[in-house]
Design a protein around this motif. Sequence first.
Motif, PDB file in Angstrom:
ATOM      1  N   ALA A 278       0.833  -1.210   0.000  1.00 58.19           N
ATOM      2  CA  ALA A 278       0.000   0.000   0.000  1.00 58.19           C
ATOM      3  C   ALA A 278       0.865   1.257   0.000  1.00 58.19           C
ATOM      4  O   ALA A 278       0.590   2.223  -0.729  1.00 58.19           O
ATOM      5  CB  ALA A 278      -0.924  -0.013   1.216  1.00 58.19           C
ATOM      6  N   TYR A 279       1.892   1.263   0.809  1.00 56.96           N
ATOM      7  CA  TYR A 279       2.809   2.403   0.885  1.00 56.96           C
ATOM      8  C   TYR A 279       3.463   2.659  -0.468  1.00 56.96           C
ATOM      9  O   TYR A 279       3.544   3.802  -0.942  1.00 56.96           O
ATOM     10  CB  TYR A 279       3.852   2.123   1.959  1.00 56.96           C
ATOM     11  N   GLY A 280       3.919   1.598  -1.123  1.00 54.66           N
ATOM     12  CA  GLY A 280       4.545   1.741  -2.432  1.00 54.66           C
ATOM     13  C   GLY A 280       3.580   2.260  -3.484  1.00 54.66           C
ATOM     14  O   GLY A 280       3.947   3.091  -4.324  1.00 54.66           O
ATOM     15  N   LEU A 281       2.341   1.776  -3.463  1.00 56.96           N
ATOM     16  CA  LEU A 281       1.341   2.252  -4.416  1.00 56.96           C
ATOM     17  C   LEU A 281       1.033   3.731  -4.196  1.00 56.96           C
ATOM     18  O   LEU A 281       0.904   4.511  -5.150  1.00 56.96           O
ATOM     19  CB  LEU A 281       0.063   1.429  -4.288  1.00 56.96           C
TER      20      LEU A 281
ATOM     21  N   GLN B 182       3.362   6.062  -5.688  1.00 53.48           N
ATOM     22  CA  GLN B 182       3.199   6.207  -7.134  1.00 53.48           C
ATOM     23  C   GLN B 182       1.927   6.970  -7.498  1.00 53.48           C
ATOM     24  O   GLN B 182       1.567   7.062  -8.674  1.00 53.48           O
ATOM     25  CB  GLN B 182       3.192   4.830  -7.798  1.00 53.48           C
ATOM     26  N   GLY B 183       1.246   7.504  -6.505  1.00 49.09           N
ATOM     27  CA  GLY B 183       0.067   8.320  -6.773  1.00 49.09           C
ATOM     28  C   GLY B 183      -1.225   7.542  -6.918  1.00 49.09           C
ATOM     29  O   GLY B 183      -2.233   8.088  -7.386  1.00 49.09           O
ATOM     30  N   ILE B 184      -1.217   6.266  -6.522  1.00 53.21           N
ATOM     31  CA  ILE B 184      -2.423   5.429  -6.610  1.00 53.21           C
ATOM     32  C   ILE B 184      -3.244   5.580  -5.338  1.00 53.21           C
ATOM     33  O   ILE B 184      -2.703   5.544  -4.232  1.00 53.21           O
ATOM     34  CB  ILE B 184      -2.042   3.945  -6.811  1.00 53.21           C
ATOM     35  N   ARG B 185      -4.556   5.755  -5.461  1.00 57.91           N
ATOM     36  CA  ARG B 185      -5.427   5.776  -4.290  1.00 57.91           C
ATOM     37  C   ARG B 185      -5.534   4.360  -3.723  1.00 57.91           C
ATOM     38  O   ARG B 185      -5.710   3.398  -4.477  1.00 57.91           O
ATOM     39  CB  ARG B 185      -6.814   6.301  -4.645  1.00 57.91           C
TER      40      ARG B 185
ATOM     41  N   ILE C 249       2.359  -4.716 -10.008  1.00 58.47           N
ATOM     42  CA  ILE C 249       0.916  -4.609  -9.854  1.00 58.47           C
ATOM     43  C   ILE C 249       0.324  -3.726 -10.958  1.00 58.47           C
ATOM     44  O   ILE C 249      -0.760  -4.009 -11.479  1.00 58.47           O
ATOM     45  CB  ILE C 249       0.575  -4.052  -8.454  1.00 58.47           C
ATOM     46  N   GLN C 250       1.051  -2.690 -11.348  1.00 61.37           N
ATOM     47  CA  GLN C 250       0.594  -1.805 -12.420  1.00 61.37           C
ATOM     48  C   GLN C 250       0.917  -2.366 -13.809  1.00 61.37           C
ATOM     49  O   GLN C 250       0.535  -1.772 -14.823  1.00 61.37           O
ATOM     50  CB  GLN C 250       1.278  -0.440 -12.272  1.00 61.37           C
ATOM     51  N   ASP C 251       1.612  -3.502 -13.851  1.00 63.13           N
ATOM     52  CA  ASP C 251       1.990  -4.153 -15.116  1.00 63.13           C
ATOM     53  C   ASP C 251       2.791  -3.203 -16.016  1.00 63.13           C
ATOM     54  O   ASP C 251       2.554  -3.101 -17.223  1.00 63.13           O
ATOM     55  CB  ASP C 251       0.750  -4.662 -15.849  1.00 63.13           C
ATOM     56  N   ARG C 252       3.763  -2.549 -15.418  1.00 64.90           N
ATOM     57  CA  ARG C 252       4.589  -1.610 -16.162  1.00 64.90           C
ATOM     58  C   ARG C 252       5.809  -2.328 -16.758  1.00 64.90           C
ATOM     59  O   ARG C 252       6.201  -3.399 -16.301  1.00 64.90           O
ATOM     60  CB  ARG C 252       5.050  -0.473 -15.246  1.00 64.90           C
ATOM     61  N   ASN C 253       6.409  -1.687 -17.747  1.00 59.35           N
ATOM     62  CA  ASN C 253       7.591  -2.268 -18.386  1.00 59.35           C
ATOM     63  C   ASN C 253       8.767  -2.372 -17.421  1.00 59.35           C
ATOM     64  O   ASN C 253       9.680  -3.172 -17.617  1.00 59.35           O
ATOM     65  CB  ASN C 253       8.006  -1.430 -19.599  1.00 59.35           C
ATOM     66  N   THR C 254       8.756  -1.542 -16.375  1.00 55.33           N
ATOM     67  CA  THR C 254       9.826  -1.544 -15.385  1.00 55.33           C
ATOM     68  C   THR C 254       9.616  -2.584 -14.286  1.00 55.33           C
ATOM     69  O   THR C 254      10.414  -2.660 -13.349  1.00 55.33           O
ATOM     70  CB  THR C 254       9.931  -0.160 -14.738  1.00 55.33           C
TER      71      THR C 254
END
Length: 363
Positions: free
Chosen positions: A16-19, A22-25, A344-349
Amino acid sequence: MTTLVIGGGVVGMSVAYGLLKQGIRVTVIDGSDTDARASRGNFGLVWIQGKGAKAPHYAAWSRSSAKLWQGFAQDLKEVTGIDISFSQIGGVEYFTDADELQQDAADLQGLRDHFKGDYPFEVLEHSRLKQLVPEIGPKVVGGIHSPMDGHVNPLLLLRALSAAVQQMGGRLQTGAKVTDITGADRAYTVTLETGERLEGEALVLAAGLGSADYGADLGFEAPVRPQQGQVLITEKLPFFLKYPSGRIRQVNEGGVQIGASKAETGADTTDLPTLQELARYAVDVFPLLEHVQLVRSWAALRVMSPDGLPIYQRSAKYAGAHFVTCHSGITLAAAHAGLLPDWIQDRNTAPDLSLFSESRFNV
């Protein structure tokens, strides 16, 4: 977009802290104090030596987290003002059995070979170890020192994560008993015992042993089982133990923590013979503990997968649902906060976590 995180232990709160960073609610749904909570009953180690001896990908993942830990601890202090008493000056494993020392050293050498020499540790026979740790007793045949290891106050870590999540705008729903979870692609509703319904476009199931109750509905196998662990705590002592070990460490308040028991006892948490063995080992390693007063003992249930490794699984049933579990939530907390949000965001990174999927159990 709101992500629902089910589970308010160290694993769920780190994610949760990491999300949030990244600006995620985020809404964290935490259970009651009567739930089995590994986060309030663990040893507090950021431990690397020997971890993943038979699974180098796990060793590599753990090391990636350990390397992030200093920055992770500093970030939490800057956000919350809470010093979680993190130290990473190395750790020492103590041995009273020569064969056990030899086997562990061989396992570490195997990891060193795998990482082409990049796996620091040193095997110390008794006299050399005594120069490093003068308090060891004559029954200690030797030890293994590694600069990769460290420890932290786990209760302060959980407090800091809880404070950080809320200060960064996350919603923390405590004492929340989940009665139902319904899912569809990018649409999740969690119903609580009170009748309240929480909705989100993504969901992370990180409820420890409780994940087994909800996994199937979300498209996960969630094959977790409890493993008993017990710990003894001594009275506060003058500081003498600089290096933590996997079985003995002195916490920042001064007490010595003795543990690392592992028993397959189902949901049973305590038994006297195990505590007696823990005390016997501690006195063999540090004779000065023989007449020290024990002030308490406690037990908890580890969250174990069939092979003991973490599970990171995206749902094949619903887009946006993820299952996260491990028994090394402290060691992996920095990676769960710093690296897992990209997955979790399925990003390229995102890190490649395919070897930690549930598919490994279906061969």
